[in-house]
Design an enzyme around this catalytic site. Structure first.
Site, PDB file in Angstrom:
ATOM      1  N   SER A  96     -73.715   2.205 -10.582  1.00 53.82           N
ATOM      2  CA  SER A  96     -73.012   3.446 -10.903  1.00 53.82           C
ATOM      3  C   SER A  96     -72.685   4.173  -9.609  1.00 53.82           C
ATOM      4  O   SER A  96     -73.502   4.203  -8.684  1.00 53.82           O
ATOM      5  CB  SER A  96     -73.883   4.334 -11.804  1.00 53.82           C
ATOM      6  OG  SER A  96     -73.363   5.644 -11.894  1.00 53.82           O
TER       7      SER A  96
ATOM      8  N   ASP B 163     -33.036 -20.479 -19.653  1.00 53.90           N
ATOM      9  CA  ASP B 163     -33.895 -21.054 -18.616  1.00 53.90           C
ATOM     10  C   ASP B 163     -33.831 -22.581 -18.567  1.00 53.90           C
ATOM     11  O   ASP B 163     -33.827 -23.180 -17.481  1.00 53.90           O
ATOM     12  CB  ASP B 163     -35.341 -20.576 -18.783  1.00 53.90           C
ATOM     13  CG  ASP B 163     -35.941 -20.893 -20.142  1.00 53.90           C
ATOM     14  OD1 ASP B 163     -35.191 -21.282 -21.064  1.00 53.90           O
ATOM     15  OD2 ASP B 163     -37.172 -20.737 -20.302  1.00 53.90           O
TER      16      ASP B 163
ATOM     17  N   HIS C 230     -82.285  -5.947 -38.437  1.00 48.75           N
ATOM     18  CA  HIS C 230     -81.727  -4.591 -38.524  1.00 48.75           C
ATOM     19  C   HIS C 230     -81.979  -3.815 -37.222  1.00 48.75           C
ATOM     20  O   HIS C 230     -81.966  -2.591 -37.222  1.00 48.75           O
ATOM     21  CB  HIS C 230     -82.312  -3.822 -39.717  1.00 48.75           C
ATOM     22  CG  HIS C 230     -82.308  -4.602 -40.990  1.00 48.75           C
ATOM     23  ND1 HIS C 230     -81.221  -4.666 -41.833  1.00 48.75           N
ATOM     24  CD2 HIS C 230     -83.267  -5.398 -41.556  1.00 48.75           C
ATOM     25  CE1 HIS C 230     -81.504  -5.447 -42.862  1.00 48.75           C
ATOM     26  NE2 HIS C 230     -82.732  -5.913 -42.706  1.00 48.75           N
TER      27      HIS C 230
END
Length: 482
Positions: A286, A84, A156
């Site tokens: 949806s 190239d 948590h």
């Protein structure tokens, strides 16, 4: 006309900004090569190479921007030569015939390919930094706006001590500030390969200047300066060291982790209906469930952020297999790796700014969730209040334990509301503090210094960090293509 019959990357078609897409375009790449060839010729002529004429320089300048027909010529020549850079030297020479014999004089292919890549890396960082600055600025404004709104903290992913909506956002901002620091550091560390020759020894340039080491050193500095760099890597092989790619991509991957964490937090809060990303009037969540309002923008952030984070092993592997002065294992890999890293990061920043600019909260839902948990959290305060009225801490603790477990069973087994406070009010033992219960359940008394921390952090730390970038801050609206 768009070609619908072949693959095109969604990065440019759907996600990344026009300016980032243009930076990594073929046009920009070849124009940069031509500018580098021009810079090399100017510097070589300035240092005494008489074979480079004024006419050659003028023709190179006149044709420093490649044309569409020239792309066609180069494509045919590359197919013939399988190279190239040589194809584009040939094409540039056709446009500037007076310079055809001196284009690329003394250089190797990496003079244009690698120096151009370094220019693109630095320029890409220059596009990312203002976007990150604006993400931080707008999120800081959002944080201050909601600094006093109590909300459940989560450890948590279980309800924990209260914080505030704004304080939670400061955790996101702090990570983004570290990302900004890393972006700037990586950007400023990018140097220039310079003129080093085929194996980095500058032998070809030493021959051109007939053994004049000083001129070769000056050529290296002069070409770098003409190309906009003060820092030139003192030694290289044929290429610049591929560890530099790692150093540049690592901050992008780290930002990807930040963005993923922020977007995930927002998605979890969206499930609780406490926070919501922007949702357009005609947006469909949806195809089947018409009621849905999916956090698709944050989902897209997470999807793209994972891609960014996973580019680092690729860069590590590429750097590790560069034998001696270079191998070609890197070439085709990096043609995708480097642009995609920046295009994806650009896209994530764009989406993140869009989300933050239109993100809303629902205080009544937040309050409802607090009411469901606060009675349990308030038990320690209730015990302390009772001891002030002469009650035994141990006996009070036992009373609270029994009532808490009863209320917990109602919530978990019957799906009812937390009625702990009603149970306390109906227990004569707690009569001494009946009048204090409402104040003991004031959510604002459970957030500690969250409002003050937020205000101090934004007005001091964030303000100081963004001060050097003040001119980059805008209130421009960010729209997404899809």
């Amino acid at each position: 006309m768009e070609d619908y019959g072949s693959y095109s990357t969604p990065l440019t078609a759907r996600y990344a900004s026009a300016e980032m897409s243009h930076l990594f375009s073929r046009e920009m790449r070849i124009n940069t090569w031509r500018q580098l060839w021009l810079n090399l010729a100017i510097a070589e002529k300035q240092l005494g190479l008489t074979q480079i004429t004024d006419e050659a320089i003028e023709q190179l300048k006149a044709h420093v921007k490649i044309t569409a027909p020239e792309f066609e010529i180069a494509a045919k020549e590359e197919k013939r030569q399988r190279h190239d850079v040589m194809a584009h030297i040939y094409t540039y020479g056709l446009a500037a015939p007076a310079a055809s014999g001196i284009i690329h004089l003394g250089a190797t292919s990496c003079f244009v390919t690698d120096n151009a890549d370094l220019i693109f890396l630095r320029s890409a960082m220059d596009l990312l930094i203002p976007k990150l600055v604006n993400v931080i600025n707008r999120l800081s404004q959002w944080s201050l706006r909601y600094k006093d709104i109590p909300t459940l903290g989560f450890t948590h992913y279980q309800p924990a001590q209260l914080t505030t909506v704004g304080k939670r956002a400061t955790l996101w901002i702090q990570e983004l500030l570290w990302d900004l620091r890393n972006f700037v550091r990586a950007r400023n560390d990018i140097g220039f390969r310079g003129v080093k020759g085929t194996t980095g020894t500058q032998a070809s340039f030493l021959a051109l200047f007939e053994g004049d080491h000083a001129k070769v050193e000056e050529l290296d500095k002069l070409v770098a300066k003409l190309s906009g760099f003060d820092n030139v890597y003192p030694v290289t092989g044929q290429t610049y060291d591929r560890k530099i790619d790692i150093d540049v991509l690592q901050p992008l991957a780290s930002f990807g982790a930040t963005a993923h964490k922020i977007a995930t937090d927002i998605r979890l809060l969206a499930n609780l209906k406490e926070v919501e990303e922007p949702f357009e009037a005609g947006q469909i969540g949806s195809s089947a469930m018409a009621y849905k309002r999916n956090p698709m923008r944050c989902e897209r952030i997470c999807s793209q952020a994972r891609y960014i984070m996973n580019l680092i092993p690729n860069a590590l592997n590429t750097a590790s297999v560069q034998w001696f002065e270079r191998t070609l294992d890197d070439s085709s890999n990096r043609r995708s790796l480097l642009p995609e890293a920046f295009l994806f990061t650009d896209s994530v920043l764009k989406i993140l700014l869009n989300v933050i600019s239109g993100m809303v909260i629902y205080p009544k839902v937040i309050q409802k969730h607090i009411r469901a948990e606060l009675p349990f959290m308030a038990t320690e305060n209730i015990i302390m209040a009772m001891t002030k009225h002469g009650a035994s801490r141990h006996e009070c603790h036992e009373q609270i334990r029994v009532l808490s477990h009863q209320a917990g069973r109602v919530v978990k087994e019957e799906g009812g509301d937390n009625d702990l406070i009603e149970r306390i009010k109906n227990t004569p033992y707690f009569a001494p503090i009946y009048d204090e219960l409402d104040s003991l359940l004031d959510a604002s008394t459970f957030v500690g210094r969250a409002p003050e921390q937020t205000e101090s952090f934004v007005n001091k730390d964030v303000s100081q960090a963004l001060a050097p970038f003040k001119s980059m801050i805008t209130e421009e609206k960010v729209d997404l293509a899809v």
